[in-house]
Design a protein around this motif. Structure first.
Motif, mmCIF file in Angstrom:
data_model
loop_
_atom_site.group_PDB
_atom_site.id
_atom_site.type_symbol
_atom_site.label_atom_id
_atom_site.label_comp_id
_atom_site.label_asym_id
_atom_site.label_seq_id
_atom_site.Cartn_x
_atom_site.Cartn_y
_atom_site.Cartn_z
ATOM 1 N N TYR A 127 -52.231 27.253 -8.134
ATOM 2 C CA TYR A 127 -52.749 27.259 -9.501
ATOM 3 C C TYR A 127 -53.039 25.823 -9.920
ATOM 4 N N CYS A 128 -54.215 25.602 -10.481
ATOM 5 C CA CYS A 128 -54.666 24.253 -10.809
ATOM 6 C C CYS A 128 -54.218 23.764 -12.182
ATOM 7 N N GLY A 129 -53.522 24.604 -12.934
ATOM 8 C CA GLY A 129 -52.981 24.167 -14.214
ATOM 9 C C GLY A 129 -53.798 24.543 -15.427
ATOM 10 N N TYR A 130 -54.903 25.258 -15.222
ATOM 11 C CA TYR A 130 -55.708 25.634 -16.377
ATOM 12 C C TYR A 130 -56.461 26.934 -16.127
ATOM 13 N N THR A 131 -56.872 27.522 -17.237
ATOM 14 C CA THR A 131 -57.662 28.750 -17.259
ATOM 15 C C THR A 131 -59.053 28.431 -17.786
ATOM 16 N N THR A 132 -60.062 29.156 -17.312
ATOM 17 C CA THR A 132 -61.400 29.022 -17.889
ATOM 18 C C THR A 132 -61.767 30.286 -18.653
ATOM 19 N N LEU A 133 -62.479 30.090 -19.758
ATOM 20 C CA LEU A 133 -63.112 31.162 -20.506
ATOM 21 C C LEU A 133 -64.598 30.866 -20.489
ATOM 22 N N ARG A 134 -65.415 31.891 -20.269
ATOM 23 C CA ARG A 134 -66.841 31.659 -20.062
ATOM 24 C C ARG A 134 -67.668 32.691 -20.818
ATOM 25 N N GLY A 171 -55.223 14.695 -17.497
ATOM 26 C CA GLY A 171 -54.260 13.629 -17.767
ATOM 27 C C GLY A 171 -52.908 13.948 -17.134
ATOM 28 N N GLU A 172 -52.002 13.025 -17.201
ATOM 29 C CA GLU A 172 -50.726 13.155 -16.498
ATOM 30 C C GLU A 172 -49.858 14.282 -17.039
ATOM 31 N N ARG A 173 -50.019 14.652 -18.312
ATOM 32 C CA ARG A 173 -49.172 15.691 -18.890
ATOM 33 C C ARG A 173 -49.859 17.047 -18.878
ATOM 34 N N GLY A 174 -50.921 17.176 -18.079
ATOM 35 C CA GLY A 174 -51.630 18.436 -18.068
ATOM 36 C C GLY A 174 -52.495 18.647 -19.279
ATOM 37 N N VAL A 188 -58.749 25.502 -20.513
ATOM 38 C CA VAL A 188 -57.566 25.425 -21.367
ATOM 39 C C VAL A 188 -56.333 25.238 -20.476
ATOM 40 N N ALA A 189 -55.619 24.142 -20.686
ATOM 41 C CA ALA A 189 -54.396 23.894 -19.923
ATOM 42 C C ALA A 189 -53.299 24.828 -20.412
ATOM 43 N N ALA A 190 -52.689 25.595 -19.496
ATOM 44 C CA ALA A 190 -51.674 26.577 -19.866
ATOM 45 C C ALA A 190 -50.992 27.073 -18.602
ATOM 46 N N PRO A 191 -49.776 27.598 -18.721
ATOM 47 C CA PRO A 191 -49.134 28.222 -17.556
ATOM 48 C C PRO A 191 -49.965 29.389 -17.039
ATOM 49 N N ALA A 192 -49.878 29.627 -15.747
ATOM 50 C CA ALA A 192 -50.634 30.720 -15.137
ATOM 51 C C ALA A 192 -50.303 32.044 -15.813
ATOM 52 N N GLY A 193 -51.326 32.844 -16.045
ATOM 53 C CA GLY A 193 -51.144 34.168 -16.610
ATOM 54 C C GLY A 193 -51.142 34.228 -18.122
ATOM 55 N N THR A 194 -51.081 33.075 -18.786
ATOM 56 C CA THR A 194 -51.006 33.074 -20.253
ATOM 57 C C THR A 194 -52.258 33.674 -20.878
ATOM 58 N N TRP A 195 -53.406 33.205 -20.452
ATOM 59 C CA TRP A 195 -54.667 33.645 -21.058
ATOM 60 C C TRP A 195 -55.214 34.903 -20.400
ATOM 61 N N THR A 196 -54.982 35.084 -19.130
ATOM 62 C CA THR A 196 -55.509 36.277 -18.456
ATOM 63 C C THR A 196 -54.794 37.540 -18.907
ATOM 64 N N ALA A 197 -53.612 37.398 -19.511
ATOM 65 C CA ALA A 197 -52.903 38.566 -20.032
ATOM 66 C C ALA A 197 -53.502 39.080 -21.336
#
Length: 384
Positions: free
Chosen positions: A181-188, A357-360, A226-235
């Motif tokens: 997981y790359c650390g972010y979700t995309t919305l399109r 950035g360093e903090r995601g 959007v930087a977020a834990p995996a599964g946050t936005w896809t749920a």
């Protein structure tokens, strides 16, 4: 033994492009695609000069059709890089790419590209099998036995797995591994172009970035990271994800917000967690190989997922047309493509790191995108 068909698992961009490339050399080809039809979704993409060179290598008329179907920048066109208030920080001189790299960029809907590839594949004589998937295979030495989701099997001269991030062919070839997981979700989505930004824009802030590009007829496609834990936005249901994205953009320039707010209701917002994998080298064994995301999944940081798949198709099609020994051609293909695709996987990761950035968190950057992060090496290499 009668000449056997080549079998491609996956009827996406790379799989169809390979089918066309192989048919142009007279080889019989079957593309097996698990979905029943092309879905009209809101995702767009940009094909950069290297992708256009690869398309031209496969079929010059196809490359021309793709250019005609999307938005090709004028020579003086720029895409502004702005802050959340709409102030221009820098510009991406997209109109200069044709002069610098021998081909332009073109932005268009993914379904437009997919439909063109399907049409050219049909015209070239590629056999399509929709609504059926590959479930496994056995390499028998002089042929490959391919298991199918309808309970049947077929034999083929070679099997090319172009079946995406969760490739069945890859699992059989290289073993099971978990994508990174790359650390972010995309919305399109897609929407009307605002007068303030007719050629799109790039804007980043803490934890979120939005890219928009024209697709013709006064419309844009947009992608939000959007930087977020995996599964946050896809749920979330797509409408809820869209509303939550708008909430994150509160206080931004109204024209930028409106690009997301006025998203086409007939094409639901697509929400995807972004994953890649560590680059590998041995993705061809015997009469089986991989292509595109099945071989080298990458984040959209460099905008090269489709481009690398098209380059794969051009290179593999060329080698199979010149080298009669199929396992030798497949080994040569993987050997040639592995360093190139590893570079782009890592460039994409570097771009993600710079943006997050360093903090995601996403942060504003400056400089011209066509000059940063080794873009010259990425855009300027044609498929040869």
């Amino acid at each position: 033994m009668a000449e056997q068909t080549m079998t491609v698992a996956g009827g996406g961009i790379g799989g169809l492009a390979l089918g066309i490339a192989l048919r142009r050399t007279g080889m019989p080809v079957t593309v097996i695609e698990r979905t029943a039809s092309v879905r009209d979704v809101g995702a767009g993409l940009v094909l950069y000069p290297n992708a256009l060179h690869a398309l031209a290598e496969i079929d010059t008329s196809l490359a021309s059709a793709v250019l005609a179907a999307g938005h090709v920048p004028e020579t003086d066109e720029v895409r502004p890089i702005v802050d959340t208030g709409g102030a221009v920080i820098s510009t991406d001189r997209v109109g200069e790419l044709a002069r610098r790299f021998g081909a332009p960029q073109v932005s268009l809907l993914r379904t437009t590209l997919q439909s063109l590839l399907l049409r050219y594949a049909a015209d070239a004589g590629v056999r399509m099998r929709h609504g059926i998937g590959v479930t496994g295979y056995r390499d028998l030495g002089d042929e490959v036995e391919v298991g199918l989701s309808d309970g049947n099997s077929t034999t083929t001269a070679a099997l090319i797995g172009a079946d995406g991030l969760h490739s069945v062919v890859r699992r059989y070839l290289l073993g099971a591994d978990v994508p990174r997981y790359c650390g972010y979700t995309t919305l399109r989505g897609r929407s009307p172009a605002p007068p303030e930004f007719p050629h799109g824009f790039i804007v980043t802030a803490d934890g979120i970035g939005v890219f928009a590009a024209p697709i013709g007829s006064g419309r844009l496609y947009w992608t939000a990271k959007v930087a977020a834990p995996a599964g946050t936005w896809t749920a979330k249901p797509p409408k809820q994800a869209w509303a939550d994205l708008l909430a994150l953009m509160t206080g931004w320039h109204p024209a930028i917000v409106d690009v997301v707010r006025r998203t086409d209701p007939d094409a639901p917002v697509v929400v995807t967690d972004i994953n890649d994998r560590e680059p590998v080298t041995g993705w061809s064994r015997g009469r089986v190989s991989l292509l595109g995301d099945a071989a080298h999944p990458m984040s959209p940081g460099a905008g090269q997922g489709a481009g690398m798949a098209l380059e794969d198709a051009a290179v593999l099609g060329g080698l199979l047309s010149r080298i009669a020994d199929i396992p030798e051609a497949l080994r040569g293909y993987a050997k040639q493509r592995a360093p190139r695709t590893a570079l782009v996987v890592n460039q994409s990761r570097h771009r993600d790191h710079v943006v997050r950035g360093e903090r995601g968190e996403f942060s504003t950057h400056d400089g011209e995108l066509t000059d940063l992060f080794g873009w010259r090496a990425v855009f300027g290499l044609a498929a040869e």
